[in-house]
Design a protein around this motif. Structure first.
Motif, PDB file in Angstrom:
ATOM      1  N   LEU A  45     -15.121   0.774   2.752  1.00 46.68           N
ATOM      2  CA  LEU A  45     -13.639   1.735   2.803  1.00 46.68           C
ATOM      3  C   LEU A  45     -12.608   0.876   2.866  1.00 46.68           C
ATOM      4  O   LEU A  45     -11.475   0.861   2.427  1.00 46.68           O
ATOM      5  N   VAL A  46     -12.728  -0.255   3.982  1.00 45.66           N
ATOM      6  CA  VAL A  46     -11.396  -1.170   4.112  1.00 45.66           C
ATOM      7  C   VAL A  46     -11.356  -1.961   2.618  1.00 45.66           C
ATOM      8  O   VAL A  46     -10.168  -2.190   2.312  1.00 45.66           O
ATOM      9  N   ALA A  47     -12.198  -2.305   2.074  1.00 49.99           N
ATOM     10  CA  ALA A  47     -12.015  -3.097   0.743  1.00 49.99           C
ATOM     11  C   ALA A  47     -11.438  -2.171  -0.336  1.00 49.99           C
ATOM     12  O   ALA A  47     -10.374  -2.417  -0.929  1.00 49.99           O
ATOM     13  N   LYS A  48     -11.800  -0.920  -0.312  1.00 46.98           N
ATOM     14  CA  LYS A  48     -11.208   0.013  -1.273  1.00 46.98           C
ATOM     15  C   LYS A  48      -9.595   0.258  -0.897  1.00 46.98           C
ATOM     16  O   LYS A  48      -8.947   0.155  -1.841  1.00 46.98           O
ATOM     17  N   LEU A  49      -9.469   0.332   0.430  1.00 40.61           N
ATOM     18  CA  LEU A  49      -8.104   0.528   0.802  1.00 40.61           C
ATOM     19  C   LEU A  49      -7.093  -0.557   0.437  1.00 40.61           C
ATOM     20  O   LEU A  49      -5.936  -0.301   0.249  1.00 40.61           O
ATOM     21  N   LEU A  50      -7.448  -1.656   0.570  1.00 43.65           N
ATOM     22  CA  LEU A  50      -6.794  -2.897   0.509  1.00 43.65           C
ATOM     23  C   LEU A  50      -6.387  -3.128  -1.016  1.00 43.65           C
ATOM     24  O   LEU A  50      -5.461  -3.742  -1.420  1.00 43.65           O
ATOM     25  N   LYS A  51      -7.411  -2.607  -2.054  1.00 40.60           N
ATOM     26  CA  LYS A  51      -7.236  -2.765  -3.263  1.00 40.60           C
ATOM     27  C   LYS A  51      -6.784  -1.739  -4.235  1.00 40.60           C
ATOM     28  O   LYS A  51      -6.479  -1.785  -5.257  1.00 40.60           O
ATOM     29  N   LEU A  52      -6.622  -0.456  -3.628  1.00 41.24           N
ATOM     30  CA  LEU A  52      -6.381   0.863  -4.257  1.00 41.24           C
ATOM     31  C   LEU A  52      -4.870   0.623  -4.804  1.00 41.24           C
ATOM     32  O   LEU A  52      -3.972   0.561  -4.003  1.00 41.24           O
ATOM     33  N   ARG A  53      -4.868   0.658  -6.102  1.00 43.76           N
ATOM     34  CA  ARG A  53      -3.458   0.355  -6.651  1.00 43.76           C
ATOM     35  C   ARG A  53      -2.667   1.958  -6.735  1.00 43.76           C
ATOM     36  O   ARG A  53      -3.078   2.459  -7.913  1.00 43.76           O
ATOM     37  N   ILE A  54      -1.800   2.287  -5.927  1.00 40.13           N
ATOM     38  CA  ILE A  54      -1.166   3.525  -6.168  1.00 40.13           C
ATOM     39  C   ILE A  54       0.201   3.397  -5.632  1.00 40.13           C
ATOM     40  O   ILE A  54       1.207   4.401  -5.391  1.00 40.13           O
ATOM     41  N   PHE A  55       0.621   1.782  -5.643  1.00 38.56           N
ATOM     42  CA  PHE A  55       2.127   1.785  -5.367  1.00 38.56           C
ATOM     43  C   PHE A  55       2.774   1.284  -7.069  1.00 38.56           C
ATOM     44  O   PHE A  55       1.884   0.707  -7.690  1.00 38.56           O
ATOM     45  N   SER A  56       3.901   1.718  -7.218  1.00 39.30           N
ATOM     46  CA  SER A  56       4.581   1.499  -8.434  1.00 39.30           C
ATOM     47  C   SER A  56       4.974  -0.011  -8.676  1.00 39.30           C
ATOM     48  O   SER A  56       5.603  -0.608  -7.787  1.00 39.30           O
ATOM     49  N   ASP A  57       4.768  -0.319 -10.023  1.00 44.32           N
ATOM     50  CA  ASP A  57       5.440  -1.528 -10.524  1.00 44.32           C
ATOM     51  C   ASP A  57       6.735  -1.548 -10.988  1.00 44.32           C
ATOM     52  O   ASP A  57       7.256  -0.232 -10.874  1.00 44.32           O
ATOM     53  N   GLU A  58       7.161  -2.278 -11.879  1.00 41.11           N
ATOM     54  CA  GLU A  58       8.605  -2.180 -12.543  1.00 41.11           C
ATOM     55  C   GLU A  58       8.594  -1.164 -13.296  1.00 41.11           C
ATOM     56  O   GLU A  58       9.748  -0.695 -13.621  1.00 41.11           O
TER      57      GLU A  58
END
Length: 153
Positions: A45-58
């Motif tokens: 779960l911790v690994a997934k949280l840290l790698k989950l790509r849900i923030f916008s790029d440029e």
């Protein structure tokens, strides 16, 4: 383990009118340990949280994780809150059953393991208070809300 992840501009948890945890931009994570969950589930779960790509790029695409929130190497916050009601089973009627949740002692142990591992791996981790009546305040950014079932991940 189950989690409900919300991308937030800010979030805080209060107990008895006092803030016990707060973050700016980042992830509010509601976490539930289920019967049969192990340390390995918490680690995944911790690994997934840290790698989950849900923030916008440029380009406005969800391409960044909480570890690189702004593309400049600055990490966002993690506010991790225990939430046994994620184990709710409503199939049998109108009153939810929580029999699928881990027993309180095991739930606390796994929640604390998630907190410990997150703190070891991420610079900004805040928390709720296990088994307390909490008020959670958040500004959901998007809104973006992602359910995670680590058994199915």
């Amino acid at each position: 383990m189950k989690a409900l992840v919300q991308r937030v501009r800010e979030a805080r948890v209060e107990v008895d009118g006092h803030a016990v945890g707060a973050i700016g931009p980042g992830l509010l994570v509601l976490v539930c340990a289920m019967k049969g969950d192990t340390d390995a589930h918490a680690e995944r779960l911790v690994a997934k949280l840290l790698k989950l790509r849900i923030f916008s790029d440029e380009q406005g695409r969800m391409n960044r994780s909480v570890q690189d929130l702004d593309g400049q190497g600055r990490a966002g916050g993690l506010l991790i809150v225990s939430q046994f009601t994620l184990a709710a089973d409503t199939a049998g009627g109108n009153r939810p059953s929580f029999t699928l949740a881990a027993a309180p002692d095991e739930g606390r142990r796994l929640y604390e393991l998630v907190l410990r591992r997150a703190t070891e791996l991420h610079p900004q981790v805040a928390q709720g208070q296990f088994a307390a009546h909490m008020q959670v305040h958040l500004v959901n950014d998007g809104p973006v809300t992602i359910p995670i079932d680590i058994d199915k991940a």
